[in-house]
Design a protein around this motif. Structure first.
Motif, PDB file in Angstrom:
ATOM      1  N   ILE A  35       1.065  -1.054   0.054  1.00 19.08           N
ATOM      2  CA  ILE A  35      -0.082   0.047   0.035  1.00 19.08           C
ATOM      3  C   ILE A  35       0.853   1.122   0.090  1.00 19.08           C
ATOM      4  O   ILE A  35       0.711   2.171  -1.022  1.00 19.08           O
ATOM      5  N   SER A  36       1.915   1.340   0.865  1.00 20.34           N
ATOM      6  CA  SER A  36       2.645   2.520   0.934  1.00 20.34           C
ATOM      7  C   SER A  36       3.314   2.685  -0.309  1.00 20.34           C
ATOM      8  O   SER A  36       3.688   3.858  -0.796  1.00 20.34           O
ATOM      9  N   ARG A  37       3.937   1.488  -0.789  1.00 16.86           N
ATOM     10  CA  ARG A  37       4.656   1.548  -2.247  1.00 16.86           C
ATOM     11  C   ARG A  37       4.025   1.972  -3.186  1.00 16.86           C
ATOM     12  O   ARG A  37       4.216   3.059  -3.990  1.00 16.86           O
ATOM     13  N   ARG A  38       2.687   1.816  -3.254  1.00 22.20           N
ATOM     14  CA  ARG A  38       1.831   2.224  -4.442  1.00 22.20           C
ATOM     15  C   ARG A  38       1.488   3.516  -4.282  1.00 22.20           C
ATOM     16  O   ARG A  38       1.178   4.206  -5.292  1.00 22.20           O
ATOM     17  N   ALA A  39       1.468   4.113  -2.975  1.00 20.54           N
ATOM     18  CA  ALA A  39       1.042   5.551  -2.838  1.00 20.54           C
ATOM     19  C   ALA A  39       2.363   6.136  -2.985  1.00 20.54           C
ATOM     20  O   ALA A  39       2.112   7.510  -2.966  1.00 20.54           O
ATOM     21  N   GLY A  40       3.719   5.592  -3.118  1.00 21.99           N
ATOM     22  CA  GLY A  40       4.864   6.509  -3.284  1.00 21.99           C
ATOM     23  C   GLY A  40       5.346   7.324  -1.844  1.00 21.99           C
ATOM     24  O   GLY A  40       5.806   8.084  -1.867  1.00 21.99           O
ATOM     25  N   VAL A  41       5.069   6.586  -1.011  1.00 19.25           N
ATOM     26  CA  VAL A  41       5.304   6.971   0.609  1.00 19.25           C
ATOM     27  C   VAL A  41       5.914   5.907   1.214  1.00 19.25           C
ATOM     28  O   VAL A  41       6.094   4.762   1.038  1.00 19.25           O
ATOM     29  N   SER A  42       6.699   6.209   2.388  1.00 21.39           N
ATOM     30  CA  SER A  42       7.277   5.316   3.563  1.00 21.39           C
ATOM     31  C   SER A  42       6.319   4.525   4.218  1.00 21.39           C
ATOM     32  O   SER A  42       5.257   5.174   4.407  1.00 21.39           O
ATOM     33  N   ASN A  43       6.732   3.517   4.718  1.00 20.79           N
ATOM     34  CA  ASN A  43       5.838   2.981   5.607  1.00 20.79           C
ATOM     35  C   ASN A  43       5.689   3.686   6.961  1.00 20.79           C
ATOM     36  O   ASN A  43       4.502   3.735   7.554  1.00 20.79           O
ATOM     37  N   GLY A  44       6.736   4.488   7.378  1.00 20.67           N
ATOM     38  CA  GLY A  44       6.653   5.469   8.428  1.00 20.67           C
ATOM     39  C   GLY A  44       5.585   6.515   8.091  1.00 20.67           C
ATOM     40  O   GLY A  44       4.899   6.764   8.908  1.00 20.67           O
ATOM     41  N   ALA A  45       5.634   7.194   6.771  1.00 17.75           N
ATOM     42  CA  ALA A  45       4.393   7.965   6.538  1.00 17.75           C
ATOM     43  C   ALA A  45       3.294   7.201   6.578  1.00 17.75           C
ATOM     44  O   ALA A  45       2.158   8.124   7.127  1.00 17.75           O
ATOM     45  N   LEU A  46       2.894   5.981   6.122  1.00 13.97           N
ATOM     46  CA  LEU A  46       1.818   5.471   6.138  1.00 13.97           C
ATOM     47  C   LEU A  46       1.172   5.303   7.826  1.00 13.97           C
ATOM     48  O   LEU A  46       0.226   5.853   7.982  1.00 13.97           O
ATOM     49  N   HIS A  47       2.287   4.885   8.522  1.00 21.54           N
ATOM     50  CA  HIS A  47       1.871   4.946  10.054  1.00 21.54           C
ATOM     51  C   HIS A  47       1.739   6.218  10.722  1.00 21.54           C
ATOM     52  O   HIS A  47       1.177   6.287  11.947  1.00 21.54           O
ATOM     53  N   PHE A  48       2.086   7.150  10.163  1.00 21.67           N
ATOM     54  CA  PHE A  48       1.805   8.558  10.636  1.00 21.67           C
ATOM     55  C   PHE A  48       0.466   8.754  10.533  1.00 21.67           C
ATOM     56  O   PHE A  48      -0.243   9.380  11.425  1.00 21.67           O
ATOM     57  N   HIS A  49      -0.405   8.364   9.572  1.00 23.18           N
ATOM     58  CA  HIS A  49      -1.627   8.530   9.219  1.00 23.18           C
ATOM     59  C   HIS A  49      -2.479   7.372   9.479  1.00 23.18           C
ATOM     60  O   HIS A  49      -3.751   7.697   9.974  1.00 23.18           O
ATOM     61  N   PHE A  50      -1.968   6.101   9.409  1.00 24.16           N
ATOM     62  CA  PHE A  50      -3.062   5.185   9.996  1.00 24.16           C
ATOM     63  C   PHE A  50      -2.214   4.225  11.017  1.00 24.16           C
ATOM     64  O   PHE A  50      -1.064   3.747  10.504  1.00 24.16           O
ATOM     65  N   VAL A  51      -2.612   3.814  11.992  1.00 20.26           N
ATOM     66  CA  VAL A  51      -2.154   2.925  13.225  1.00 20.26           C
ATOM     67  C   VAL A  51      -1.700   1.384  12.402  1.00 20.26           C
ATOM     68  O   VAL A  51      -0.797   0.687  12.755  1.00 20.26           O
ATOM     69  N   ASN A  52      -2.764   0.953  11.438  1.00 24.15           N
ATOM     70  CA  ASN A  52      -2.665  -0.648  10.961  1.00 24.15           C
ATOM     71  C   ASN A  52      -3.629  -0.465   9.892  1.00 24.15           C
ATOM     72  O   ASN A  52      -4.085   0.257   9.306  1.00 24.15           O
ATOM     73  N   LYS A  53      -3.410  -1.646   9.082  1.00 24.34           N
ATOM     74  CA  LYS A  53      -4.267  -2.033   8.099  1.00 24.34           C
ATOM     75  C   LYS A  53      -5.636  -1.870   8.079  1.00 24.34           C
ATOM     76  O   LYS A  53      -6.596  -1.382   7.364  1.00 24.34           O
ATOM     77  N   GLY A  54      -6.205  -2.269   9.614  1.00 23.19           N
ATOM     78  CA  GLY A  54      -7.702  -2.240   9.630  1.00 23.19           C
ATOM     79  C   GLY A  54      -8.075  -0.746   9.646  1.00 23.19           C
ATOM     80  O   GLY A  54      -9.283  -0.279   9.285  1.00 23.19           O
ATOM     81  N   ALA A  55      -7.419   0.048  10.321  1.00 24.77           N
ATOM     82  CA  ALA A  55      -7.506   1.787  10.242  1.00 24.77           C
ATOM     83  C   ALA A  55      -7.815   2.160   8.805  1.00 24.77           C
ATOM     84  O   ALA A  55      -8.680   2.842   8.500  1.00 24.77           O
TER      85      ALA A  55
END
Length: 194
Positions: A35-55
């Motif tokens: 998901i983060s790769r497809r969005a072109g962002v790091s996993n850290g950026a993903l976790h900044f916005h969403f705590v997990n896949k469920g969120a």
């Protein structure tokens, strides 16, 4: 661009990417990395916005439900001239067309049916309830043919339209406007008072 604008864009890119991955792979096999790769962002950026896949899945469902509610507005007793049946036809066409081109709506429907995910926003049930209400309005306005019970009509219409959604996942021709038109050519003469 301000920090807030960048954050909002990143969040929206993550939601869209999650929808694309959930739509293609389902909930369980999807990964935060894809998901983060497809969005072109790091996993850290993903976790900044969403705590997990469920969120992320919850947010995809929230956006998909907003889209569905925009397509299937609440019913009114002041339905169209034929008691709401034309609204039902037009709205099902709009839904099928939107499924064809909107990955967030498709992913929301997919999550509703995914056994590996506990959906909080059941889009399929919302649609079934909407169809049921519309056919109840049609019955109260005398638009249904003699002998047609609204609950029986709901069973057929809901199963057929949700069937188009499900079948379109493996063959997008089911989401073609002509397919939906063929469905209604068969159903309307049986449903509509002559």
């Amino acid at each position: 661009m301000t920090k807030q604008e960048r954050a909002a864009r990143t969040r929206q890119a993550l939601i869209r990417s999650a929808a694309e991955v959930f739509d293609q792979e389902g909930f369980a096999p999807s990964s935060l990395t894809s998901i983060s790769r497809r969005a072109g962002v790091s996993n850290g950026a993903l976790h900044f916005h969403f705590v997990n896949k469920g969120a992320l899945a919850e947010e995809v469902e929230v956006e998909a439900m907003a889209i569905l509610r925009g397509i299937a507005d609440p019913w009114s007793e002041n339905a169209d001239a034929d008691g709401g049946l034309q609204t039902l036809v037009d709205t099902s066409h709009a839904l099928v067309g939107r499924l064809q081109r909107d990955v967030i709506l498709r992913a929301g429907f997919g999550l509703s049916a995914d056994a590996t995910w506990k959906s909080r926003s059941d889009l399929r049930q919302y649609w079934v309830d909407w169809v049921d209400e519309g056919l109840s309005v049609a019955a109260r306005r005398g638009a249904l043919a003699d002998g047609v019970q609204p609950e029986d009509a709901t069973t057929v219409v809901a199963a057929a339209t949700v069937g188009l959604e499900a079948l379109g996942r493996t063959d997008p021709r089911w989401w073609d406007r002509r397919t939906c038109t063929r469905l209604w050519r068969l159903l309307l003469p049986r449903l509509r008072r002559a």
